[in-house]
Design an enzyme around this catalytic site. Sequence first.
Site, PDB file in Angstrom:
ATOM      1  N   TYR A 116       0.946  -1.297   0.086  1.00 46.73           N
ATOM      2  CA  TYR A 116       0.042  -0.216   0.038  1.00 46.73           C
ATOM      3  C   TYR A 116       0.982   1.203  -0.018  1.00 46.73           C
ATOM      4  O   TYR A 116       2.112   1.457   0.761  1.00 46.73           O
ATOM      5  CB  TYR A 116      -0.817   0.010   1.224  1.00 46.73           C
ATOM      6  CG  TYR A 116      -1.911   1.254   1.387  1.00 46.73           C
ATOM      7  CD1 TYR A 116      -2.931   1.177   0.392  1.00 46.73           C
ATOM      8  CD2 TYR A 116      -1.429   2.121   2.298  1.00 46.73           C
ATOM      9  CE1 TYR A 116      -3.567   2.544   0.667  1.00 46.73           C
ATOM     10  CE2 TYR A 116      -2.572   3.167   2.547  1.00 46.73           C
ATOM     11  CZ  TYR A 116      -3.540   3.521   1.634  1.00 46.73           C
ATOM     12  OH  TYR A 116      -4.454   4.515   1.718  1.00 46.73           O
ATOM     13  N   LYS A 137       4.090   8.733   9.158  1.00 48.63           N
ATOM     14  CA  LYS A 137       3.758   8.080  10.501  1.00 48.63           C
ATOM     15  C   LYS A 137       4.552   8.679  11.505  1.00 48.63           C
ATOM     16  O   LYS A 137       4.756   9.593  11.944  1.00 48.63           O
ATOM     17  CB  LYS A 137       3.678   6.756  10.452  1.00 48.63           C
ATOM     18  CG  LYS A 137       2.462   6.079   9.426  1.00 48.63           C
ATOM     19  CD  LYS A 137       2.420   4.646   9.431  1.00 48.63           C
ATOM     20  CE  LYS A 137       0.784   4.581   8.713  1.00 48.63           C
ATOM     21  NZ  LYS A 137       0.739   3.866   7.171  1.00 48.63           N
ATOM     22  N   ASP A 143       9.256   2.569   0.148  1.00 46.85           N
ATOM     23  CA  ASP A 143       8.402   3.422   0.760  1.00 46.85           C
ATOM     24  C   ASP A 143       8.275   3.000   2.391  1.00 46.85           C
ATOM     25  O   ASP A 143       8.066   1.986   2.928  1.00 46.85           O
ATOM     26  CB  ASP A 143       6.771   3.075   0.355  1.00 46.85           C
ATOM     27  CG  ASP A 143       5.660   3.648   1.215  1.00 46.85           C
ATOM     28  OD1 ASP A 143       6.042   4.428   2.192  1.00 46.85           O
ATOM     29  OD2 ASP A 143       4.428   3.328   0.762  1.00 46.85           O
TER      30      ASP A 143
HETATM   31  C1  LIG Z   1       0.320   4.365   5.854  1.00 44.70           C
HETATM   32  C2  LIG Z   1       1.020   4.220   4.530  1.00 44.70           C
HETATM   33  C3  LIG Z   1       0.924   4.938   3.538  1.00 44.70           C
HETATM   34  C4  LIG Z   1      -0.091   6.256   3.498  1.00 44.70           C
HETATM   35  O1  LIG Z   1       0.076   7.082   4.474  1.00 44.70           O
HETATM   36  P1  LIG Z   1      -1.247   7.917   4.706  1.00 44.70           P
HETATM   37  O2  LIG Z   1      -0.598   8.849   5.717  1.00 44.70           O
HETATM   38  O3  LIG Z   1      -2.232   7.118   5.200  1.00 44.70           O
HETATM   39  O4  LIG Z   1      -1.845   8.673   3.544  1.00 44.70           O
HETATM   40  C5  LIG Z   1       1.888   4.797   2.476  1.00 44.70           C
HETATM   41  N1  LIG Z   1       2.528   3.977   2.590  1.00 44.70           N
HETATM   42  C6  LIG Z   1       2.763   2.933   3.398  1.00 44.70           C
HETATM   43  C7  LIG Z   1       3.678   1.787   3.382  1.00 44.70           C
HETATM   44  C8  LIG Z   1       1.826   3.129   4.655  1.00 44.70           C
HETATM   45  O5  LIG Z   1       1.861   2.339   5.559  1.00 44.70           O
END
Ligand SMILES: *Cc1c(COP(=O)(O)O)cnc(C)c1O
Length: 431
Positions: free
Chosen positions: A145, A268, A240
Amino acid sequence: MLSYKRSSALFQAAQQVLPGGVNSPVRAFNSVGGSPVFVERAQGAYLYDADGNKLIDYIASWGPLLFGHAYAPVIEAVTERAKKGTSFGMPTEVETQIAEKAHSMVPHVEKIRFVNSGTEACMSAIRLARGYTKREKIIKFAGCYHGHSDSFLIAAGSGATTFGVPNSPGVTQGTAKDTLLATYNDLDSVKALFAAHSQQIAAIIVEPIAGNMGCVLPAKGFLEGLRALCDEQGALLILDEVMTGFRLAKGGAQEALNIKADLVTFGKVIGGGLPVAAFAARAEIMDHLAPTGAVYQAGTLSGNPLAMSAGLAMLTEIENRPEVFDSLEKKTAYLHAGFEKVFAQAGIPVQINRFGSMCSVFFSETPVTDFASAQRADHGRFKKYFHALLSRGIYLPPSGYESYFLNDALSYTDLDATIAALQDAVEKGEI
Ligand SMILES: *Cc1c(COP(=O)(O)O)cnc(C)c1O
């Protein structure tokens, strides 16, 4: 057994005015059923909900709260900053300070651009990769994701070398054709895409430790293989690290796994619980961004001093308390061992995947190494497991496709209480 009556009533009211009663789908408990828990406040490792229940929290706001809820240095930084104004749409010194801090902590990061969500960071990172390489296609992995921008809401088409297809209404075929889907931990699936789309692939984007199909670890040589393919093919490797950055190590997965990205995204932890995310790279790549370069990217609230102060306080704490990563790893390993023992004694087949302070339980007899194997796990059993623990005051991620995020406010007493709750649920045949 705890009661969640008032949460239930609040959810009813929320559904009248918020689609599905929430502002982000997983919160609605659709995959586990039942009614979500409404939080009133939280401190350290504990959530206090609308019914007055005290819960032990294993999601930490989906990752950001490395030291637990309402962590004093972050709260103080935000409170002090708020008194001076929260946003100006003009440069502030704290933006440079947090950028310098990130540069000193993370390998290969020379310049960094701050945004407000991981979605924005990943969306912008692929635009930059496309602008930089002058190529249009990207490779992503099924089950990874990268936020909800159109390019990432893509499922596999028929056959490994076909184009992706939209997996949400509203995403166009035109967008989908530029996202190619590969299989996590399968280098051959990536090689096939490069062969079929030679010189057209701008970047591979990957979660170095996957956390959005549950926690799935990269097989030995997988990330190294992606690195080599990118070098060979003139594509950029985007790690990511929205989940893993500043959580697995101060330098994220790049440091923990000794792998070098061309572009890296953060979110995060970097915001300490406020909306902050970022993307970063060596200067030569980042200088392609406006205003130095031609790749456009902007944000009214990007780098606002309130959020930057929270992030700077968080990174400063990490720098001052580097033992936090070891401490978290030990706690997570302790929980892992405790859970494994309970399940083994009960003869319940599980795969517990873990790296550092990320882990998840799959009810499966066979290893979970990619999205297909994560889907084959017994998600019906996960529901029972989730609710058995919730009714005992343990808050796990409400989906079998999410990682647990431990926070360092969790004590061994909390971990023992959690293992005991699982033991009790198993003995009563609830799982
Ligand atoms: C949470 C997450 C996202 C998206 O971040 P948001 O702040 O929710 O838009 C993208 N990549 C990874 C790996 C994530 O865990």
